[in-house]
Design a protein around this motif. Structure first.
Motif, PDB file in Angstrom:
ATOM      1  N   ALA A   2       0.831  -1.210   0.000  1.00 56.20           N
ATOM      2  CA  ALA A   2       0.000   0.000   0.000  1.00 56.20           C
ATOM      3  C   ALA A   2       0.865   1.259   0.000  1.00 56.20           C
ATOM      4  O   ALA A   2       0.569   2.232  -0.713  1.00 56.20           O
ATOM      5  CB  ALA A   2      -0.929  -0.014   1.208  1.00 56.20           C
ATOM      6  N   LEU A   3       1.938   1.264   0.780  1.00 52.40           N
ATOM      7  CA  LEU A   3       2.816   2.436   0.823  1.00 52.40           C
ATOM      8  C   LEU A   3       3.521   2.645  -0.512  1.00 52.40           C
ATOM      9  O   LEU A   3       3.701   3.792  -0.953  1.00 52.40           O
ATOM     10  CB  LEU A   3       3.839   2.267   1.948  1.00 52.40           C
ATOM     11  CG  LEU A   3       3.291   2.457   3.362  1.00 52.40           C
ATOM     12  CD1 LEU A   3       4.248   1.872   4.393  1.00 52.40           C
ATOM     13  CD2 LEU A   3       3.032   3.935   3.654  1.00 52.40           C
ATOM     14  N   ASN A   4       3.901   1.568  -1.180  1.00 53.69           N
ATOM     15  CA  ASN A   4       4.472   1.701  -2.515  1.00 53.69           C
ATOM     16  C   ASN A   4       3.476   2.315  -3.491  1.00 53.69           C
ATOM     17  O   ASN A   4       3.845   3.137  -4.332  1.00 53.69           O
ATOM     18  CB  ASN A   4       4.939   0.334  -3.028  1.00 53.69           C
ATOM     19  CG  ASN A   4       6.367   0.007  -2.649  1.00 53.69           C
ATOM     20  OD1 ASN A   4       7.309   0.492  -3.258  1.00 53.69           O
ATOM     21  ND2 ASN A   4       6.532  -0.809  -1.620  1.00 53.69           N
ATOM     22  N   ALA A   5       2.210   1.915  -3.376  1.00 52.04           N
ATOM     23  CA  ALA A   5       1.176   2.484  -4.244  1.00 52.04           C
ATOM     24  C   ALA A   5       1.010   3.973  -3.974  1.00 52.04           C
ATOM     25  O   ALA A   5       0.912   4.786  -4.909  1.00 52.04           O
ATOM     26  CB  ALA A   5      -0.145   1.745  -4.038  1.00 52.04           C
ATOM     27  N   LEU A   6       0.974   4.366  -2.704  1.00 54.86           N
ATOM     28  CA  LEU A   6       0.847   5.778  -2.363  1.00 54.86           C
ATOM     29  C   LEU A   6       2.008   6.590  -2.921  1.00 54.86           C
ATOM     30  O   LEU A   6       1.820   7.701  -3.440  1.00 54.86           O
ATOM     31  CB  LEU A   6       0.763   5.946  -0.846  1.00 54.86           C
ATOM     32  CG  LEU A   6      -0.517   5.436  -0.180  1.00 54.86           C
ATOM     33  CD1 LEU A   6      -0.363   5.462   1.340  1.00 54.86           C
ATOM     34  CD2 LEU A   6      -1.721   6.277  -0.606  1.00 54.86           C
ATOM     35  N   ASP A   7       3.202   6.041  -2.834  1.00 53.58           N
ATOM     36  CA  ASP A   7       4.366   6.746  -3.363  1.00 53.58           C
ATOM     37  C   ASP A   7       4.266   6.904  -4.872  1.00 53.58           C
ATOM     38  O   ASP A   7       4.626   7.945  -5.434  1.00 53.58           O
ATOM     39  CB  ASP A   7       5.635   5.994  -2.980  1.00 53.58           C
ATOM     40  CG  ASP A   7       6.893   6.750  -3.351  1.00 53.58           C
ATOM     41  OD1 ASP A   7       6.930   7.979  -3.143  1.00 53.58           O
ATOM     42  OD2 ASP A   7       7.835   6.139  -3.867  1.00 53.58           O
TER      43      ASP A   7
END
Length: 367
Positions: A318-323
């Motif tokens: 999820a954090l990779n997607a947000l980035d």
């Protein structure tokens, strides 16, 4: 990686004839060959399930036609690459071609040379070849190492090299099937499908890991097939969560038009009971959907990004997607700043650093 072998005099009988004093060999050897070789030197027959082949001792298997390479998660970033090479050519299969080679990895960017390289790219100071590391990848790469050791000229679309391409592609797929490669599952599902068991055990259970269906979905999703969109949209309703995961990824790889085409089936996936189809759908709709899709998609990603929810691997996804969403997350900056990304003390120290590194990377864009 260089390999230098010293054979003491009393063990000369264990060395193949071609390994005389000061001899060199072009024989293909990989790290996975070291354990069976050590056992062979000790007079033991390596177990059949070992992936490598002994290259010395009484159980020397002789020269092998191929060696293989793998790439998966690198610290806090995700990728999926498989390679195979023979004595002349190397074939590279990129299953996430929409991701650049040089994803930001906190550890890697501690090196001054990497920071300088990226700064020169951002400033337009690099040649086309030097810039490739900071750009997305083709689905397939093929290089002639006898003529092109730096792997500059991709021969994957060369008509004269199609037979070689097919042969090495087949070798790569044959190995994946033979070893039951579980890398085609999202990392979290390697554990959720077989709690308290090893990924190896899961991989050899066809009921919990229907590999051929999942591998087929990964092949189609990451391929250059321009006519795959209708099939990928149909796969969004598949009963297997990993197939749905690859279907969404395939649409995202193809960009805005494909995501918009599948939008009516992507929206229900925001409530999928499986984490990865849900997270991928949120990522795809936030990046390539309609303006009204951004808010519900961000709600899914932000909830999953906190280490209060799901597993550490899903948090990282999820954090990779947000980035990847860049400026689109700006209305949620305060929420991102307040995200809890710490893990309990029982977790590995290095693993605990990954989510904070991603959060830092997201916020750095707005400083």
């Amino acid at each position: 990686v260089p390999l230098i072998v010293h054979v003491p005099e009393k063990f000369k009988h264990l060395a193949p004839p071609e390994y005389g004093a000061n001899a060199t060999s072009d024989r293909l050897v990989s790290f996975v060959d070291l354990p069976p070789t050590v056992l062979s030197l000790a007079g033991l027959k390596p177990p059949a399930h070992f992936h490598g082949h002994a290259f010395m001792g009484p159980n020397d298997r002789g020269p092998q036609p191929y060696i293989y390479g793998f790439r998966g998660r690198m610290d806090e970033r995700y990728d999926l690459v498989r390679t195979v090479r023979d004595d002349r050519y190397i074939y590279i299969r990129n299953y996430m071609p929409h991701k650049i080679y040089g994803q930001y990895i906190d550890y890697m960017f501690k090196m001054p040379t990497v920071r300088k390289w990226k700064a020169m790219f951002d400033n337009g100071e690099l040649t086309e070849v030097q810039s490739r590391f900071w750009r997305t990848k083709p689905s397939e790469e093929l290089y002639d190492l006898s003529q092109d050791r730096d792997e500059i000229k991709n021969l994957a679309t060369s008509p004269e090299h199609q037979e070689i391409l097919r042969r090495l592609r087949r070798a790569q797929l044959d190995l994946a099937v033979r070893i039951r490669d579980v890398g085609f599952l999202p990392e979290g599902e390697m554990h959720s499908r077989a709690p308290n068991e090893t990924p190896y055990t899961l991989g050899h259970d066809p009921k919990r890991y229907p590999m051929m269906r999942i591998l087929g979905a990964a092949e189609l999703a990451s391929s250059n097939n321009a006519n795959a969109v209708p099939t990928l949209i149909g796969m969004l309703k598949d009963k297997d969560s990993a197939v749905r995961y690859w279907a969404v990824l395939g649409l995202m790889i193809r960009g805005e038009a494909a995501v918009q085409h599948g939008r009516n089936l992507l929206l229900p996936l925001l409530s999928d009971t499986a984490s990865y189809p849900r997270l991928n759908a949120a990522h795809a709709l936030a990046k390539h959907g309609k303006p009204e899709d951004l808010k519900p998609a961000m709600a899914v990603l932000l909830k999953s990004a906190s280490t209060d929810h799901l597993t550490v691997f899903e948090n990282l996804w999820a954090l990779n997607a947000l980035d990847d969403l860049g400026e689109k997350v700006s209305p949620w900056l305060e929420t991102i700043r307040e995200l809890r990304v710490d893990l309990p003390e029982s977790y590995d120290r290095r693993l605990k650093s990954y989510a904070p590194s991603l959060k830092k990377a997201i916020l750095a864009r707005f400083q």
